[in-house]
Structures are given as C-alpha cells and as structure tokens.
Design a protein around this motif. Structure first.
Motif, mmCIF file in Angstrom:
data_model
loop_
_atom_site.group_PDB
_atom_site.id
_atom_site.type_symbol
_atom_site.label_atom_id
_atom_site.label_comp_id
_atom_site.label_asym_id
_atom_site.label_seq_id
_atom_site.Cartn_x
_atom_site.Cartn_y
_atom_site.Cartn_z
ATOM 1 N N ARG A 138 40.147 40.701 39.825
ATOM 2 C CA ARG A 138 38.711 40.694 40.074
ATOM 3 C C ARG A 138 37.977 41.737 39.252
ATOM 4 O O ARG A 138 36.828 41.518 38.840
ATOM 5 N N THR A 139 38.628 42.856 38.989
ATOM 6 C CA THR A 139 37.931 43.996 38.384
ATOM 7 C C THR A 139 38.190 44.110 36.890
ATOM 8 O O THR A 139 37.257 44.049 36.084
ATOM 9 N N THR A 140 39.432 44.290 36.495
ATOM 10 C CA THR A 140 39.753 44.531 35.088
ATOM 11 C C THR A 140 40.278 43.300 34.367
ATOM 12 O O THR A 140 40.440 43.321 33.148
ATOM 13 N N GLY A 141 40.568 42.212 35.109
ATOM 14 C CA GLY A 141 41.116 41.008 34.501
ATOM 15 C C GLY A 141 42.629 40.990 34.566
ATOM 16 O O GLY A 141 43.267 41.906 35.073
ATOM 17 N N THR A 142 43.201 39.926 34.013
ATOM 18 C CA THR A 142 44.656 39.764 34.103
ATOM 19 C C THR A 142 45.385 40.098 32.810
ATOM 20 O O THR A 142 46.589 39.905 32.711
ATOM 21 N N GLN A 143 44.663 40.607 31.822
ATOM 22 C CA GLN A 143 45.329 41.037 30.593
ATOM 23 C C GLN A 143 46.030 42.372 30.839
ATOM 24 O O GLN A 143 45.743 43.075 31.795
ATOM 25 N N ALA A 144 46.959 42.719 29.938
ATOM 26 C CA ALA A 144 47.675 43.995 30.070
ATOM 27 C C ALA A 144 46.708 45.160 29.905
ATOM 28 O O ALA A 144 45.687 45.060 29.201
ATOM 29 N N GLY A 145 47.014 46.264 30.571
ATOM 30 C CA GLY A 145 46.155 47.439 30.468
ATOM 31 C C GLY A 145 46.896 48.702 30.843
ATOM 32 O O GLY A 145 47.923 48.667 31.538
#
Length: 465
Positions: A138-145
């Motif tokens: 919901r916040t940062t997305g589902t990509q790697a971080g």
C-alpha cells in the motif's frame, strides 16, 4: 476519534476511585490514586513491549519460529495447526516475518524483495506501540527496496540507494505479513520471506553476520510476557517503566501526563524510590495495577462501535496520540495492532438476534452482490472458539475468503455457511466449520477501501438458519 473512545476517557475517574478508595483516603490520596492509575495506563504498553522483546529475543537463531536475536528476521513458514494455543486469533491469511530491531549501536538496513505484485506489509512499531512507518504494497509498492532505520540522535551519512526512516525509539518491532494463498503457496512465500533482511549499516551491503544473542538466564522464558507484566507489583512496575523511559523517549505530546507522573516520583530515566513515598503515595502505587486493570476490563466492550453485531476499529488504532487508555487496552488484548488503512479485523460479538454466536446454531452470512467485502488486497472469515483459538475439524479449514473456490449465487451475491455439521455437497465450498459452544468469528480486510474506513460499509449480521 469515535464517540465510544471519547466515552472511555470521560468515564475513567469513577472506576478508578471505586477500586482505589479502599486503600487511599482524603483529597490528596484520591488525586494520587488517579495519577497512579493514569501512569500505569500510560506505561503499560511500554512495559509489555519490553518484556515481550526480552522473551522473544532470548533464543538462539533458528531455534524457534518467531523467536531469535535482535536485528535478525525470523519467519513462520506455515499456518498454525488446528490445536494452536500460543496466541489468540492466529492468522490463516499471511505468513509472518518478525524482527526486533536495535539501533543503539548503529542504523540497520531493512531490505524487502520484489514480491511480483504479491501483497505484503512490514509495519514498524516503536516501543510505545505506535506504528511509525510501513513498508509494503500500500505504501512503498511491491518492488524491491532498502530502508535505513535510524535511531534517535544519529546524524551520520547514508550510502546512496537507502531510504532513511527515523525511528522514535532505539528499539522496536516489525511484524511483517505476506499474502499466502493456502498451503500450496508456502514454497513461493517462503522464498520471498528469505528476501526480508536486516543488515547493520557497518556491514551493508552485506551479507550480514548472524547475531548471537547473549542469553539472559534471568528472563522468565516459561511465562507469557503478558502474565509477567500483570504479576508486577505497583512499585516494581513503576521502577521498570521509569527505567525504560530513559531509553525510549516519550512522545512530544506526552508532557501533561509526564508532569502528573512526576508528582508521584515517576520520571523518565530516574530511579523510582518507592521507599521514600509518603503513605498516600505508597498506597496509590500499590493499588494502581488492580485499579487500572479493572478499568481496562470495564471499558473493553465499549472500545469500538458495534454495527450488525460486528465490532471494528475504523480509526484511532495503530497511532494513538494521547488516548493512552485505548492504547493500553489494545496492547493488552492484541499487542502490535496495525494501522486501519492496512488491515481491519471486524469481530462478531453478537448475531442478528443480539445473542453471542454459538456453534450449536447454524448461521448464514449473506453479502449482496453490490456489498461484498470492500478490500483492495483480499478478505477472509476465520473461525475460533470463544477464547480466540482454532479448533481442529475434519476439513482442516479455519478460514475462507475471496481466495477460496467459493460458489456465488446467480445474482452475484454470496452466502457463507457457518455451522458445526456438514451442510452438504452443494454448500460445502462456502462452509466455515464451527466448534460447539461459543464461537469467535473474525473477518479480516487487507487494504480496506474508503467505505470501510468511513463507516459506509459494515459486515452483514449473522442470521440463524
């Protein structure tokens, strides 16, 4: 804040005085009794968090799922069995990835893998149980971080590619959840769990060394953290809380309660000298745990508005501001609550007739086609007994939801059958088996839509068939 929470705050003095006046007399004594109960309420989540941390990190890496040293993710790799009794209302929708972070030596980098669109969240709680950050779909997305958790007062530079997150307290808790579509999905989710990493900044970009805990033999490993806190005498509790506040700074808005607590001798980071208290103050301190806990029990049924028999916290949870009573009661009944924007858990306190749900009855939960549970991620309905534990059944089915092979009616509506006996082949796909006796039916909505948060949607009533 909803009206029920406001009522909780307004009504605090009556139950405090009813419980404490047996030991404390006179105007000064009554005021000190109130301050002592307010102080206990304020400090309760902090004490419970720290005892929980001490117990769950006092285990070597890999020795027990969900337990392990600080700054190391530990994972629950499967759903709990039907006879699971360790925590109430266990989850059958996601697999957990848990970390206690400790930033006293240096920042820690939290890494999340690319989940390929799969729902996950890593809510980060400070030691006061406030969610101060959430990494996830919901916040940062589902990509790697990669996210550098930085403790209070740290002022160094971070390498490029790290997103800085300021932690209000130097120690805290991450209770990660990754969407899991049944046991057949375990292998895929377990591979993603292995991508959740914690790396001390000095070891970045890794690989991080596995931390070895300094096991503390004084920790009561055989006693649940909540039971340890509940057993503390008032003087011991306040001494513990004052010490903890020296490490975990109170929030900026807490000055009024801190000023009142100081009149009782409870000050952040300073020894609490119970032996130097006068008779009134000593009596107030001794009576505070029983008085506060009685008040918790009194207000718990009023915490959230009930609609159609379902109680649900739509606001004020996860971040509590100065509503210390709400924060304390939530910590006691379910430590580590999420923000409502991430997940909401309606609980069926009553059926459509206003009666506590019981497995001796057959129920139908009917959703109109235009009123299916509004969740951006997914939703489920989970069955527990009256104490909040699963009960084994022949199907080994403890939850159903939008990821189950449900049968919808021709008009798009949905009927779920909640009963002890098999409803037959035509209805079995939509059957949630219930145990005999009182039952605890709990819905979960992950990524609830605005209609849930603003009160426009509530679950329909459980109707006896």
């Amino acid at each position: 804040m909803n009206n029920s929470n406001s009522n909780i705050n307004i009504n605090i003095n009556s139950s405090i005085n009813d419980t404490a006046n047996g030991s404390v007399h006179g105007a000064q004594g009554e005021e000190l009794a109130e301050i002592a109960v307010e102080a206990y309420t304020y400090l309760f989540p902090l004490a419970l968090m720290d005892v929980t941390r001490r117990v769950t990190t006092n285990v070597p890496a890999g020795a027990k799922p969900g337990f392990g040293p600080a700054n190391l993710f530990t994972h629950l790799r499967s759903f709990p069995p039907g006879n699971f009794k360790e925590v109430v209302r266990p989850n059958f929708d996601t697999l957990y990835s848990i970390l206690w972070f400790d930033l006293r030596a240096e920042p820690v980098v939290i890494s999340a893998p690319d989940t390929q669109g799969r729902y996950y969240m890593l809510p980060m709680l400070d030691m006061w149980t406030d969610v101060f950050a959430v990494v996830g779909s919901r916040t940062t997305g589902t990509q790697a971080g990669h996210y550098a958790l930085v403790g209070p007062g740290w002022s160094g530079d971070l390498p490029a590619g790290l997103e800085r997150i300021e932690a209000p307290t130097p120690i805290g808790w991450i209770i990660g959840r990754t969407q899991t579509n049944g046991p057949a999905d375990y292998a895929s989710v377990n591979a993603l769990q292995d991508g959740f990493l914690a790396t001390p900044l000095s070891q970045w970009p890794g690989p991080a060394k596995t931390p070895a805990p300094a096991l503390d033999p004084s920790v009561a490993m055989g006693t649940a953290p909540l039971d340890q806190v509940l057993a503390m005498a008032g003087a011991d509790f306040f001494a513990y809380g004052a010490e903890l506040m020296g490490t975990h700074p109170p929030h900026l808005v807490d000055q009024p309660i801190l000023a009142r607590m100081a009149r009782l001798g409870v000050k952040p980071g300073q020894p609490f000298l119970a032996a130097e208290l006068d008779a009134d103050a000593a009596a107030a301190v001794a009576a505070a745990p029983a008085a506060a806990l009685a008040h918790f029990r009194e207000v718990e049924p009023r915490l959230n508005p009930v609609v159609n028999g379902w109680g649900m916290a739509r606001s004020g949870i996860g971040v509590y501001g100065t509503n210390y009573l709400f924060r304390a009661v939530i910590a006691k009944i379910g430590l580590g609550a999420n923000l409502p924007e991430d997940a909401i858990y309606p609980v069926a306190y009553r059926d459509g007739d206003g009666v506590i749900p019981n497995g001796s009855n057959n129920y139908v939960l009917h959703f109109d086609a235009d009123a299916l549970p509004p969740a951006d991620a997914f939703w489920s309905l989970t069955m527990y007994d009256g104490e909040g534990f699963p009960v084994p059944n022949n199907l080994e089915r403890y939850a159903i939801g939008d990821r189950s092979p449900l049968r919808y009616n021709d008009d798009g509506s949905l009927d779920l059958y909640i009963q002890h006996s098999d409803p037959g082949e035509d209805r079995r796909a939509n059957w949630l088996p219930s145990p005999q006796g009182p039952i605890g039916v709990t819905m979960r909505l992950y990524g609830p839509r605005p209609a849930v948060l603003d009160g426009g949607w509530s679950p329909p009533p459980l109707v006896r068939a």
